[in-house]
Design an enzyme around this catalytic site. Sequence first.
Site, PDB file in Angstrom:
ATOM      1  N   GLU A  46      -6.234  22.959   0.021  1.00 36.28           N
ATOM      2  CA  GLU A  46      -6.112  24.321  -0.484  1.00 36.28           C
ATOM      3  C   GLU A  46      -6.712  25.329   0.488  1.00 36.28           C
ATOM      4  OE1 GLU A  46      -7.141  21.794  -4.203  1.00 36.28           O
ATOM      5  OE2 GLU A  46      -7.315  21.651  -2.013  1.00 36.28           O
ATOM      6  N   CYS A  78     -12.679  24.259  -4.488  1.00 34.48           N
ATOM      7  CA  CYS A  78     -11.372  24.824  -4.143  1.00 34.48           C
ATOM      8  C   CYS A  78     -10.854  25.731  -5.251  1.00 34.48           C
ATOM      9  CB  CYS A  78     -10.368  23.711  -3.862  1.00 34.48           C
ATOM     10  SG  CYS A  78     -10.676  22.854  -2.306  1.00 34.48           S
ATOM     11  N   SER A 162       2.837 -18.701  16.500  1.00 32.89           N
ATOM     12  CA  SER A 162       3.299 -17.666  15.571  1.00 32.89           C
ATOM     13  C   SER A 162       3.806 -16.410  16.263  1.00 32.89           C
ATOM     14  CB  SER A 162       2.165 -17.280  14.614  1.00 32.89           C
ATOM     15  OG  SER A 162       1.061 -16.751  15.336  1.00 32.89           O
ATOM     16  N   GLY A 291      -5.649 -13.934   6.091  1.00 35.65           N
ATOM     17  CA  GLY A 291      -4.746 -15.062   6.074  1.00 35.65           C
ATOM     18  C   GLY A 291      -4.398 -15.567   4.694  1.00 35.65           C
TER      19      GLY A 291
END
Length: 357
Positions: A46, A78, A162, A291
Amino acid sequence: MALALSLGQRGQGNCWPNPAVGCVIVRKGRIVGRGWTRPGGRPHAEVVALGQAGAAARGATAYVTLEPCAHHGRTPPCADALIAAGVARVVTALVDPDRRVAGAGHARLARAGVMVTEGVMQPEARAAHAGFVLNRTQGRPMVTLKLASSFDGRIATASGESRWITGPGARRMVHAMRARHDAVMVGGGTARADDPALTVRNLGVTKQPLRVICTRRLDLPLNGNLASSPATAPLWLCHGKDAPAERRAAWSELGATLLPVATGPGGQLDPGAILQALGRAGLTRVFCEGGSALAASLLGAGLVDELVGFTAGLVLGAEGRPALGAMGLDRLADAPRFTLVETRDLGGDVLHRWLRA
């Protein structure tokens, strides 16, 4: 409001612990100010938009994706800034779940004679601010789990090869997703096996996301990519309370932030405790890249909010390494369910994005 939501997304990954808010100010059918929350959370959207609008804000309508704050933090509220600028109407999408605001911003505006309209594009705003809402209501960040795998759900061959299962288009998209999150998180096994950097590369970003490694014993290599770069990309280590003192000292000396968390019945780090620790530290959006054990534990605990898959057109067979560890499921009814919201072709790989059902 759609434009304000789009602008707000520019702040994602850069403004935690504050929400990534967007603001558009319109006067007589013309946009006179636009803003989004800046890096570090200040200034707020804002304030940025009002600064751009200047005197044209008087009598204008401000569209804000989240209720304007009503409390004093490092900057004044604000809501007060909008009132002082002479804005005639404020349109918001979502009530701020922070207990310091929670309707107080709307009430302050209304008492000052500003017309307030709430709930415009609320579902879209709730999705955009999901991480902030979860942090304020459940004490944890939103979790996006990314899995890049072969067609049959494997992340590596039996020998561990991989690189690369998916192509350059998918990998570039992963870097873009990293940039929109506060932190990138992996388990200790992945960190030991792959020695990843976990940074955003080739996109011109100036502020790297945090890197979070979940490692009960802090048994990570002290001479790898993670150890060599805490100064350029912050490194947080979630560890068990039984982590050796010499390991704690070594990683602290390298510049890592240590977060001790509780372990579960199986002796591994408790996924809920990990996210609560990250939430207390202010994180709102976490991008988990595995993982398999960490991914399975988050899914099993119902802590994955968004699931992103990158599927390649190759098959590795049963001997390949699976994308997910064991989850102990006996019935389909117990399996986590997600709803498909997007599919995309990325140079021959398929991106599919799912939200928790």
